[in-house]
Structure formats: structure tokens, C-alpha cells
Design a protein around this motif. Structure first.
Motif, PDB file in Angstrom:
ATOM      1  N   HIS A   1     -65.385 -20.170   4.333  1.00 10.87           N
ATOM      2  CA  HIS A   1     -66.227 -20.420   5.515  1.00 10.87           C
ATOM      3  C   HIS A   1     -67.164 -19.252   5.811  1.00 10.87           C
ATOM      4  O   HIS A   1     -67.400 -18.899   6.970  1.00 10.87           O
ATOM      5  CB  HIS A   1     -65.368 -20.737   6.738  1.00 10.87           C
ATOM      6  N   ALA A   2     -67.701 -18.661   4.756  1.00  9.98           N
ATOM      7  CA  ALA A   2     -68.715 -17.621   4.941  1.00  9.98           C
ATOM      8  C   ALA A   2     -70.022 -18.270   5.389  1.00  9.98           C
ATOM      9  O   ALA A   2     -70.297 -19.439   5.079  1.00  9.98           O
ATOM     10  CB  ALA A   2     -68.929 -16.862   3.635  1.00  9.98           C
ATOM     11  N   GLU A   3     -70.820 -17.518   6.101  1.00  9.41           N
ATOM     12  CA  GLU A   3     -72.137 -17.996   6.519  1.00  9.41           C
ATOM     13  C   GLU A   3     -73.198 -17.651   5.484  1.00  9.41           C
ATOM     14  O   GLU A   3     -74.198 -18.362   5.345  1.00  9.41           O
ATOM     15  CB  GLU A   3     -72.511 -17.378   7.870  1.00  9.41           C
TER      16      GLU A   3
ATOM     17  N   VAL B   1     -57.223 -11.484   6.775  1.00 10.42           N
ATOM     18  CA  VAL B   1     -57.000 -10.470   7.802  1.00 10.42           C
ATOM     19  C   VAL B   1     -57.866 -10.753   9.031  1.00 10.42           C
ATOM     20  O   VAL B   1     -57.446 -10.499  10.170  1.00 10.42           O
ATOM     21  CB  VAL B   1     -57.257  -9.054   7.247  1.00 10.42           C
ATOM     22  N   LEU B   2     -59.059 -11.284   8.837  1.00  9.93           N
ATOM     23  CA  LEU B   2     -59.905 -11.629   9.982  1.00  9.93           C
ATOM     24  C   LEU B   2     -59.299 -12.760  10.802  1.00  9.93           C
ATOM     25  O   LEU B   2     -59.566 -12.878  12.008  1.00  9.93           O
ATOM     26  CB  LEU B   2     -61.299 -12.033   9.510  1.00  9.93           C
ATOM     27  N   GLY B   3     -58.493 -13.577  10.181  1.00 12.23           N
ATOM     28  CA  GLY B   3     -57.848 -14.666  10.902  1.00 12.23           C
ATOM     29  C   GLY B   3     -58.845 -15.630  11.506  1.00 12.23           C
ATOM     30  O   GLY B   3     -59.786 -16.063  10.838  1.00 12.23           O
ATOM     31  N   ASP B   4     -58.681 -15.934  12.794  1.00  5.21           N
ATOM     32  CA  ASP B   4     -59.545 -16.916  13.440  1.00  5.21           C
ATOM     33  C   ASP B   4     -60.708 -16.281  14.191  1.00  5.21           C
ATOM     34  O   ASP B   4     -61.312 -16.903  15.063  1.00  5.21           O
ATOM     35  CB  ASP B   4     -58.736 -17.793  14.394  1.00  5.21           C
ATOM     36  N   ASP B   5     -61.060 -15.032  13.848  1.00  2.00           N
ATOM     37  CA  ASP B   5     -62.222 -14.393  14.474  1.00  2.00           C
ATOM     38  C   ASP B   5     -63.447 -15.291  14.271  1.00  2.00           C
ATOM     39  O   ASP B   5     -63.752 -15.688  13.145  1.00  2.00           O
ATOM     40  CB  ASP B   5     -62.467 -13.020  13.848  1.00  2.00           C
TER      41      ASP B   5
ATOM     42  N   ILE C   1     -59.537  -1.026   9.956  1.00  5.28           N
ATOM     43  CA  ILE C   1     -60.998  -1.091  10.051  1.00  5.28           C
ATOM     44  C   ILE C   1     -61.426  -2.239  10.959  1.00  5.28           C
ATOM     45  O   ILE C   1     -62.283  -2.071  11.836  1.00  5.28           O
ATOM     46  CB  ILE C   1     -61.617  -1.243   8.644  1.00  5.28           C
ATOM     47  N   ILE C   2     -60.820  -3.387  10.801  1.00  8.53           N
ATOM     48  CA  ILE C   2     -61.192  -4.536  11.627  1.00  8.53           C
ATOM     49  C   ILE C   2     -60.841  -4.297  13.090  1.00  8.53           C
ATOM     50  O   ILE C   2     -61.625  -4.617  13.994  1.00  8.53           O
ATOM     51  CB  ILE C   2     -60.524  -5.806  11.076  1.00  8.53           C
ATOM     52  N   ALA C   3     -59.700  -3.696  13.355  1.00  5.88           N
ATOM     53  CA  ALA C   3     -59.320  -3.413  14.744  1.00  5.88           C
ATOM     54  C   ALA C   3     -60.314  -2.467  15.402  1.00  5.88           C
ATOM     55  O   ALA C   3     -60.674  -2.637  16.576  1.00  5.88           O
ATOM     56  CB  ALA C   3     -57.913  -2.824  14.783  1.00  5.88           C
ATOM     57  N   GLY C   4     -60.765  -1.460  14.667  1.00  2.57           N
ATOM     58  CA  GLY C   4     -61.702  -0.500  15.246  1.00  2.57           C
ATOM     59  C   GLY C   4     -63.089  -1.076  15.467  1.00  2.57           C
ATOM     60  O   GLY C   4     -63.776  -0.715  16.434  1.00  2.57           O
TER      61      GLY C   4
END
Length: 306
Positions: free
Chosen positions: A199-201, A157-161, A129-132
Motif C-alpha cells: 500500500h505504498a503511494e 513496523v509502521l503498522g496502521d500509521d 527511528i519511527i517513534a522519534g
């Protein structure tokens, strides 16, 4: 308080697709329109934008094996998610006012079912899902999350995005000693602390009864300085062991917009001084664009929600 202090998110895509006549049935749910008639998805995005939405959400919630099946997910999942992202991006880019795209990251193994969460199986789904969505979104929206473990995996899974992460938890239908809790039984305070640590906004609560939102927001406000928001549903309470999206849930008879405004006046804080406030239309699970317009145009009390 000016209207710029409120951020309006679109309504529920599933309800809007069903209302508009898009292909819509179980088990595919809102993913069926992506498969058979993507133009309905674009139409829904435009309707919410025309109603004043400043953030639209990708139609990726149901692109998971639970809805489309494991084999179809393995063969078409990435393409369907990419299509969902592209349709939202195109609609946002054509809007007459600034619109951001939130990439919907659903609970990978079942809504309302923290007991079904299995990290490695969920990781494989989230990676697709994240890749797409990655080329198309401005914000990551991990929504309808039932436990802290689910959002910890999303962050991993988002890593350093670098894009903002909004975390939205779903709450148990009933209060316990006046306090709200996640469907996992974890406290709102623990959820707020986890959101900060990850580190959510923004910290949101969604897919829950309006009545449990007030104590959840109050407890979260005391526990964190994160931006806060809600998008409640209007369903009759049900047995969450059956999961969500097993059918179009019956809507409560008392959930008209004016009734909500009267209810909201009981718990909003006119003195809150956070920077911007985040709100998804309260009837997001079944709102019609014209109803969104009426709610979005009301400065008080929604303008003071924090």
C-alpha cells in the motif's frame, strides 16, 4: 504539462552539510551535525526550501548503530531522531511555500548490503527511528532499500500509521540483459508488485547510477500504476560490497546539469498521464541550491517524467 505535475524533493543532506562546513566525518557521517551543531541541519533544510524544494527529508539516515555506534544509539538515538524530525518540521512550517516533511527510514543495518539484513535487529532500530519521527512528518520515505524484505519490515513496523509511504529502492550499478534490478538481485517488476501490496503511494529509485534509472522506470511503469520517481546519484561506480557512506565518493566528471537534461530527453515519455510526478533533484547527492533552482525551473523534459 504544467509545473504542478512535478514534485521537487531536496538534495542530499550529507553533501550539503559537508559543503557548508558542518561537522562531518566518519563514522557519524551526517549525524555528526545533529550531535554537535544542529544549526547546520536547519540551514541545509532552508537552503533546499529556498531552492524550490516542496519536500524536505529528515536528517535521520545516519542515526543508526552503523554510524553512531550501538551504545550511543541506545542512549541518544531516540533524542537525535526526534531532533532531526523537529528541525525539518520547523523549517517546513516557516517556508514561504507549502513544504512537506518526509521521514527518512534508512536501511537499518547497512546501505547497499542486503546480505546484512536481519529482521529482528533491523526492527529494533526502525522502531526507534519511527517513534522519534512520528510527531513531525507528513510522509514516510523508506529510502535506499536494497531488497523487498527490507520494505516489508518497514511496512510492518509502521503498522496502521495512515500517512503515505514512499518506497525507494537502490539499483545494481549494471544492467543485466538490458534490465535493471535491485541490489539483492530481485527484479523491478517484483519490487513494484511488492510496493503495491504494501500500500505504498509512490515507488522511487535512488542512490543509483542515472543510466540504470531509465529501464527501471520503464519496467515499473509497465508493472504498476503507482506514482514513480527517481533521485539518482553522481558517484563513480564502486564495489557495493563495501557499502555506502564509507567516504565521500568521487563524483563523475560528466554529471553537469545540462548534460543530464540531454540524457533525460532520451527516455522521458511526453504522453504520460499519471496525476503527479515525483522527482528528487538528480544530483541530489551533491547538489548546490543554485543548481537545484536551475534544474527545477526547467519544465521540459523534467515536467514529463513519469
Amino acid at each position: 504539462m504544467n509545473t504542478s505535475s512535478v514534485r521537487i524533493i531536496d538534495g542530499g543532506l550529507g553533501r550539503e552539510l559537508a559543503r557548508s562546513g558542518a561537522p562531518f566525518k566518519q563514522p557519524e557521517w551526517s549525524a555528526l551535525a545533529l550531535i554537535e551543531a544542529p544549526s547546520f541541519v536547519s540551514q541545509a533544510h532552508r537552503a533546499f526550501i529556498d531552492a524550490g524544494a516542496q519536500v524536505i527529508t529528515t536528517n535521520s539516515y545516519a542515526v543508526v548503530p552503523f554510524h553512531i555506534g550501538q551504545e550511543r544509539f541506545e542512549h541518544l538515538g531516540l533524542a537525535l531522531v526526534e531532533l532531526a524530525g523537529r528541525l525539518a518540521r520547523e523549517a517546513a512550517d516557516c517556508a514561504a511555500h507549502p513544504v512537506q516533511v518526509a521521514g527518512s527510514l534508512p536501511p537499518a543495518l547497512g546501505s547497499y548490503r542486503p546480505d546484512l539484513f536481519e529482521p529482528e535487529a533491523a526492527r529494533r532500530i526502525l522502531e526507534v527511528i519511527i517513534a522519534g519521527l512520528r510527531p513531525h512528518v507528513d510522509i514516510w520515505l523508506a529510502e535506499t532499500q536494497s531488497s523487498i524484505a527490507e520494505v516489508e519490515l518497514v511496512r510492518e513496523v509502521l503498522g496502521d500509521d495512515p500517512r503515505p509511504l514512499w518506497i525507494s529502492f537502490t539499483l545494481a550499478d549494471e544492467l543485466v540483459q538490458g534490465r535493471a534490478s535491485l541490489r539483492s538481485g530481485e527484479s523491478v517488476t517484483a519490487a513494484a508488485q511488492a510496493a503495491e501490496r504494501l500500500h505504498a503511494e509512490a515507488l522511487l529509485f535512488n542512490c543509483s547510477r542515472p543510466e540504470v534509472m531509465a529501464p527501471a522506470v520503464a519496467e515499473a511503469r509497465a508493472a504498476t500504476g503507482l506514482e514513480l520517481g527517481v533521485y539518482a546519484n553522481a558517484f563513480e561506480p564502486g564495489d557495493s560490497t563495501g557499502g555506502a557512506n564509507v567516504g565521500l565518493s568521487r563524483l563523475r566528471a560528466d554529471t553537469d546539469p545540462q548534460g543530464y537534461l540531454a540524457w533525460a530527453q532520451q527516455w522521458v515519455d511526453p504522453g504520460c498521464q499519471h496525476g503527479w510526478r515525483l522527482l528528487r533533484h538528480w544530483t541530489g547527492t551533491h547538489c548546490l541550491p543554485e543548481r537545484c533552482v536551475r534544474i527545477a525551473s526547467v519544465q521540459h523534459p523534467i515536467g514529463t517524467l513519469c
